[in-house]
Structure formats: C-alpha cells, structure tokens
Design an enzyme around this catalytic site. Structure first.
Site, mmCIF file in Angstrom:
data_model
loop_
_atom_site.group_PDB
_atom_site.id
_atom_site.type_symbol
_atom_site.label_atom_id
_atom_site.label_comp_id
_atom_site.label_asym_id
_atom_site.label_seq_id
_atom_site.Cartn_x
_atom_site.Cartn_y
_atom_site.Cartn_z
ATOM 1 N N HIS A 42 0.800 -1.227 0.000
ATOM 2 C CA HIS A 42 0.000 0.000 0.000
ATOM 3 C C HIS A 42 0.831 1.274 0.000
ATOM 4 O O HIS A 42 0.280 2.361 0.179
ATOM 5 C CB HIS A 42 -0.935 0.012 1.207
ATOM 6 C CG HIS A 42 -2.013 -1.029 1.144
ATOM 7 N ND1 HIS A 42 -2.997 -1.025 0.181
ATOM 8 C CD2 HIS A 42 -2.249 -2.114 1.926
ATOM 9 C CE1 HIS A 42 -3.808 -2.052 0.369
ATOM 10 N NE2 HIS A 42 -3.364 -2.744 1.404
ATOM 11 N N GLU A 146 -7.462 -11.974 5.233
ATOM 12 C CA GLU A 146 -8.207 -10.724 5.125
ATOM 13 C C GLU A 146 -9.352 -10.781 4.122
ATOM 14 O O GLU A 146 -9.891 -9.749 3.728
ATOM 15 C CB GLU A 146 -7.250 -9.597 4.731
ATOM 16 C CG GLU A 146 -6.419 -9.885 3.485
ATOM 17 C CD GLU A 146 -5.344 -8.844 3.229
ATOM 18 O OE1 GLU A 146 -5.495 -7.701 3.709
ATOM 19 O OE2 GLU A 146 -4.347 -9.182 2.555
ATOM 20 N N ASP A 172 -9.361 -4.982 5.593
ATOM 21 C CA ASP A 172 -9.799 -5.660 4.367
ATOM 22 C C ASP A 172 -10.865 -6.694 4.662
ATOM 23 O O ASP A 172 -11.780 -6.899 3.864
ATOM 24 C CB ASP A 172 -8.612 -6.318 3.662
ATOM 25 C CG ASP A 172 -7.917 -5.380 2.695
ATOM 26 O OD1 ASP A 172 -8.608 -4.567 2.069
ATOM 27 O OD2 ASP A 172 -6.691 -5.455 2.570
#
Length: 248
Positions: A42, A146, A172
C-alpha cells in the site's frame, strides 16, 4: 531472533513503514520496536527503495517483514535477497496459497532461487551450506488473512507446515464481509475465530488494531504479534500534539 521470539509467542510490537526512505527506518530503529513492516503493498516502495530500507534496518538491528504487493515468488525473492527477515503475504485465501508462499520463501525443490551475491548471503562471504542453514533458521513466513473466502479455509491454512504465523488484516476483512465498521459484531466474531484456531494449533497469530488500547484484550485471548500505526500516523499525532501543547 524474530523467528524464535515469534514461536515462543513473546509479545511483539511493530509498525508499518509507508514512507519510502531509509532515513525514516533509521529513526524508527531507535524507538525500541521489535520489528518493522515495510508496506510495499500500500506504499510506493519499489525494489530499490525496499533494498535501502532493509539495509537501514539491518544497520539499526531492527527486524523487518516485507508486505509485498502480492505473495508472488518474484516479490518474495526480492525481499529476502535484500536481507529482510521475512514476508507477510497479503490475501492468502487457501492452504494451497499458503503452501506456495512457504515454498517461495525457502530453498528446496521448486522453492526460492539461490544466489550467493545477495546481501542475504553476505555478498558471497557465506558458503552455500551456511546461507542455507541461516535462511532456514531465520526466515519468517506470515500469511495474512483478510478475505471472506479465506475464513472458510482458516483451519487448513493454519495447518500448513512452514508458516510462522497468521496475521489478521481486519480492515480488508471488514470490507470483504460487506461491513463498514471494524467493530461490527461479524468482524469481531471472525477475528476471535481466527485467533482461537491459531491458539488451538499452537500457531502464533497477530493483527493490526486501530486502537492500541485494545491490544491487551487480544493479547489475553492469545494474539502475540501486533503491528500498530505507521510512520504517517506518528508524524500526524506528533504535529497535532505540538499544536495542542503550545496552544498556538
């Protein structure tokens, strides 16, 4: 050594690195953390900046887990060759995914490609025997859970030989289950179930928490690895605190 501390279920505290610069790693290495997660999933950490950040962490004796954009063999190889302590692979949905991750992180048939010229191998100073033994003894492999479909396979994933821990990606997971709050009862129940499965199997389990004050409750339940906050959140909190203290 992180692998042994993780296996012993020592309480371990780390944070995420979002800023792709080794100076930030150098600063965090003086903060008393147990480890640092370099978030290449990310944040804009390419192979060059990842290499520099791992180098800075090693200089500061700070263990590093790399979260690559995917658990692909190429991504795992790049992180481990740079000298990262281990991998935390996102979106592991099945036991097959977990087995592939373990294979790509370790040497052996169909596994990690070997090169003696890497930082991990001491730039050629370590013999093959030494490097293989050290890698087996020290490399940490963490599967991140997730996704809603991963919940159906948690027991099978947790049973995969070679995994050092599961890590719960609560944000998530919240989105995947169609919720809008990480405190939704469905999310709490899912996290509790994952933790309980890992505890029953003797597999370490960790998580991200938006509220650090929640750590003790999850520690009491059996979680031991906590990656909390990030360099971004620390900068923002420090600036806000300065504003509040000065009254300006």
């Amino acid at each position: 050594m992180l692998k042994q501390r993780l296996a012993a279920r020592e309480p371990l505290l780390g944070t995420f690195l979002k800023t792709p610069h080794p100076h930030v790693v150098e600063v965090l290495a003086t903060a008393g953390l147990d480890l640092l997660c370099l978030d290449a999933e990310h944040a804009p950490l390419d192979r060059t900046t990842l290499d520099l950040c791992v180098m800075a962490a090693r200089a500061g004796n700070l263990a590093t887990l790399v979260r690559p954009a995917s658990g692909s063999p190429e991504s795992v190889l790049a992180a481990l060759d740079a000298g990262a302590t281990g991998i935390i692979a996102p979106h592991i949905r099945s036991a097959a995914d977990a087995r592939a991750l373990v294979a790509s992180a370790h040497y052996g048939p169909g596994g990690r490609g070997y090169a003696a010229s890497t930082r991990a191998a001491g730039y050629g100073l370590a013999t093959m025997e030494e490097h293989l033994a050290r890698s087996a003894a020290e490399t940490v492999v963490v599967a991140q859970i997730e996704d809603a479909d991963a919940l159906e396979s948690v027991e099978e994933i947790a049973a995969v030989e070679g995994l050092d821990a599961l890590f719960i990606g609560r944000a998530d997971l919240t989105v995947s289950l169609g919720c809008s709050s990480q405190d939704d009862p469905r999310i709490i129940a899912a996290v509790e179930r994952i933790v309980d499965i890992c505890v029953a199997r003797g597999l370490p389990v960790g998580m991200f928490l938006g509220r650090p004050g929640d750590t003790s409750a999850w520690r009491d339940r059996g979680a031991s690895l906590f990656l909390l906050g990030s360099d971004h959140s620390f900068m923002r909190a420090g600036a806000a605190q300065m504003r509040a203290i000065t009254g300006l």
